[in-house]
Structures are given as C-alpha cells and as structure tokens.
Design a protein around this motif. Structure first.
Motif, PDB file in Angstrom:
ATOM      1  N   LYS A   1      11.080  -2.123  11.346  1.00 18.01           N
ATOM      2  CA  LYS A   1      11.184  -0.698  11.707  1.00 18.01           C
ATOM      3  C   LYS A   1      10.164   0.121  10.916  1.00 18.01           C
ATOM      4  O   LYS A   1       9.573   1.062  11.456  1.00 18.01           O
ATOM      5  N   MET A   2       9.966  -0.249   9.655  1.00 25.15           N
ATOM      6  CA  MET A   2       8.974   0.470   8.843  1.00 25.15           C
ATOM      7  C   MET A   2       7.576   0.289   9.407  1.00 25.15           C
ATOM      8  O   MET A   2       6.800   1.221   9.487  1.00 25.15           O
ATOM      9  N   LEU A   3       7.255  -0.949   9.793  1.00 22.87           N
ATOM     10  CA  LEU A   3       5.928  -1.213  10.331  1.00 22.87           C
ATOM     11  C   LEU A   3       5.700  -0.480  11.650  1.00 22.87           C
ATOM     12  O   LEU A   3       4.586  -0.074  11.972  1.00 22.87           O
ATOM     13  N   GLU A   4       6.773  -0.319  12.413  1.00 26.20           N
ATOM     14  CA  GLU A   4       6.669   0.394  13.688  1.00 26.20           C
ATOM     15  C   GLU A   4       6.679   1.906  13.502  1.00 26.20           C
ATOM     16  O   GLU A   4       6.489   2.653  14.444  1.00 26.20           O
ATOM     17  N   GLY A   5       6.960   2.347  12.245  1.00 29.82           N
ATOM     18  CA  GLY A   5       6.934   3.774  11.956  1.00 29.82           C
ATOM     19  C   GLY A   5       8.227   4.496  12.257  1.00 29.82           C
ATOM     20  O   GLY A   5       8.267   5.714  12.283  1.00 29.82           O
TER      21      GLY A   5
ATOM     22  N   ARG B   1       0.801  -1.216   0.000  1.00 33.28           N
ATOM     23  CA  ARG B   1       0.000   0.000   0.000  1.00 33.28           C
ATOM     24  C   ARG B   1       0.839   1.274   0.000  1.00 33.28           C
ATOM     25  O   ARG B   1       0.352   2.333  -0.320  1.00 33.28           O
ATOM     26  N   HIS B   2       2.090   1.148   0.404  1.00 32.52           N
ATOM     27  CA  HIS B   2       2.912   2.351   0.531  1.00 32.52           C
ATOM     28  C   HIS B   2       4.061   2.320  -0.486  1.00 32.52           C
ATOM     29  O   HIS B   2       4.582   1.250  -0.812  1.00 32.52           O
ATOM     30  N   LEU B   3       4.447   3.488  -0.923  1.00 30.21           N
ATOM     31  CA  LEU B   3       5.560   3.601  -1.861  1.00 30.21           C
ATOM     32  C   LEU B   3       6.837   3.004  -1.278  1.00 30.21           C
ATOM     33  O   LEU B   3       7.622   2.366  -1.985  1.00 30.21           O
ATOM     34  N   SER B   4       7.019   3.159   0.020  1.00 31.87           N
ATOM     35  CA  SER B   4       8.244   2.637   0.652  1.00 31.87           C
ATOM     36  C   SER B   4       8.328   1.119   0.520  1.00 31.87           C
ATOM     37  O   SER B   4       9.416   0.568   0.359  1.00 31.87           O
TER      38      SER B   4
ATOM     39  N   GLY C   1      16.925  -7.423   6.138  1.00 34.34           N
ATOM     40  CA  GLY C   1      15.693  -6.986   5.477  1.00 34.34           C
ATOM     41  C   GLY C   1      14.493  -7.024   6.407  1.00 34.34           C
ATOM     42  O   GLY C   1      13.674  -6.105   6.412  1.00 34.34           O
ATOM     43  N   SER C   2      14.399  -8.071   7.222  1.00 35.71           N
ATOM     44  CA  SER C   2      13.256  -8.160   8.132  1.00 35.71           C
ATOM     45  C   SER C   2      13.339  -7.105   9.225  1.00 35.71           C
ATOM     46  O   SER C   2      12.317  -6.572   9.661  1.00 35.71           O
ATOM     47  N   MET C   3      14.553  -6.756   9.651  1.00 37.37           N
ATOM     48  CA  MET C   3      14.696  -5.697  10.662  1.00 37.37           C
ATOM     49  C   MET C   3      14.284  -4.348  10.077  1.00 37.37           C
ATOM     50  O   MET C   3      13.615  -3.544  10.731  1.00 37.37           O
TER      51      MET C   3
END
Length: 178
Positions: free
Chosen positions: A172-176, A111-114, A166-168
């Motif tokens: 971090k992205m999911l946590e904002g 859903r996000h560009l990132s 990659g998972s870290m």
C-alpha cells in the motif's frame, strides 16, 4: 575462445548460488542437517547469539553499570565465548558470501522516513515476539516444527500472518495509498 580458468571458476560459482534446489532435495538436506545439529548440540533455542551480542555491546558501553540489570547479571551474563554468537555470525557471513558470489549483493538504504518507521516497528515487534514466545524463526523452523511441537506450528502461523500483513502495508505504501 576458451574462458580463462578464473573466469570459468567464477561463472560456475555464480551459477551454483543462483540456481535453486529442488524443494524435496532441500528439505531432505535440512532434515539430515537438523538431525546432526540436534544430536551434537541439542535443541536450537531462542535468539541467544543475538541476545549475547547485545549484552556484550551494552557491557562495552555501560561497563559495570550493566550488573544493575538483573537480566544481564543473573539470567544472561555476557561472555564472548558463548557459542551461539558464532552460529549467528556464521549465518550472516554465509548469506553475505552467497549474495556476493551470485552477484546479487547490494546496499539498499530506505529513502523515505515511513520506511525507516516500518523497519523500526517491525524490528521491535520481532524482538518482543522472540522474548514473549521464547522462540525465534530459525529455531521454530529447524527445531520445533521437525519435532512436531504445536508451539512451533503456532509460532510459524504467526510469522506467516505477520509477514503477510507487513507486505500488504508495504505494498500500500508503494502504491501511495498510505
């Protein structure tokens, strides 16, 4: 009330795909199948099926212009009867059938560009890694590691380290935080 035969068959099929195998049984099955694969076809090599599919798609788009690129005209000329294409397609089909049969298949669109950026960077890194190491994760796991090849263990260490990093980053992205 007794379930209808089709419903019962579907339930059994779904349970088969949802149930995980005992790791020892799974590894023994992989070892036996790997022996047969090595005896029948030799060592599994670098993502040849995917490379050939890329060449065929490039040939469809570029036509004879593709012959100007030495990799496609000398090293890896595209032809549709290359058998590794069908192994790659078979793995994709098997994964699809397993996911659908266990009712775990769904389309997920970032859903996000990132997320799109990370997917693109991750795909490019995997592609560069395959070409530089002349290996892929499947051939590392099924070919080099059972053969006790040091390169297989080094490649698998890199794959595990890359997956962890990659998972870290994704966490971090999911946590904002990113």
């Amino acid at each position: 009330m007794t379930p209808r035969p089709n419903a019962q068959r579907r339930r059994i099929c779904m349970e088969f795909f949802r149930k995980t195998l005992d790791p020892i049984i799974a590894l023994a099955a992989i070892a036996v199948l790997d022996i047969f694969m090595f005896l029948l076809m030799g060592a599994w090599t670098v993502g040849g099926g995917e490379t050939m599919m890329t060449g065929l798609m490039a040939q469809a788009v570029l036509g004879d212009e593709l012959d100007r690129i030495p990799f496609w005209s000398v090293v890896f000329p595209p032809h549709a009867d290359y058998w590794k294409i069908y192994i790659s397609l078979g793995m994709l089909f098997g994964a699809f059938v397993g996911a659908v049969a266990s009712k775990e298949f769904y389309w997920r669109v970032p859903r996000h560009l990132s997320e799109w950026v990370l997917i693109t960077i991750g795909g490019l890194l995997m592609g560069f890694g395959i070409r530089l190491a002349y290996i892929c994760n499947v051939s590392t796991f099924f070919g080099l590691m059972p053969e006790m090849n040091l390169g297989g263990y080094l490649a698998m260490s890199g794959i595990i380290a890359g997956a962890w990093v990659g998972s870290m980053i994704y966490k971090k992205m999911l946590e904002g935080d990113v």
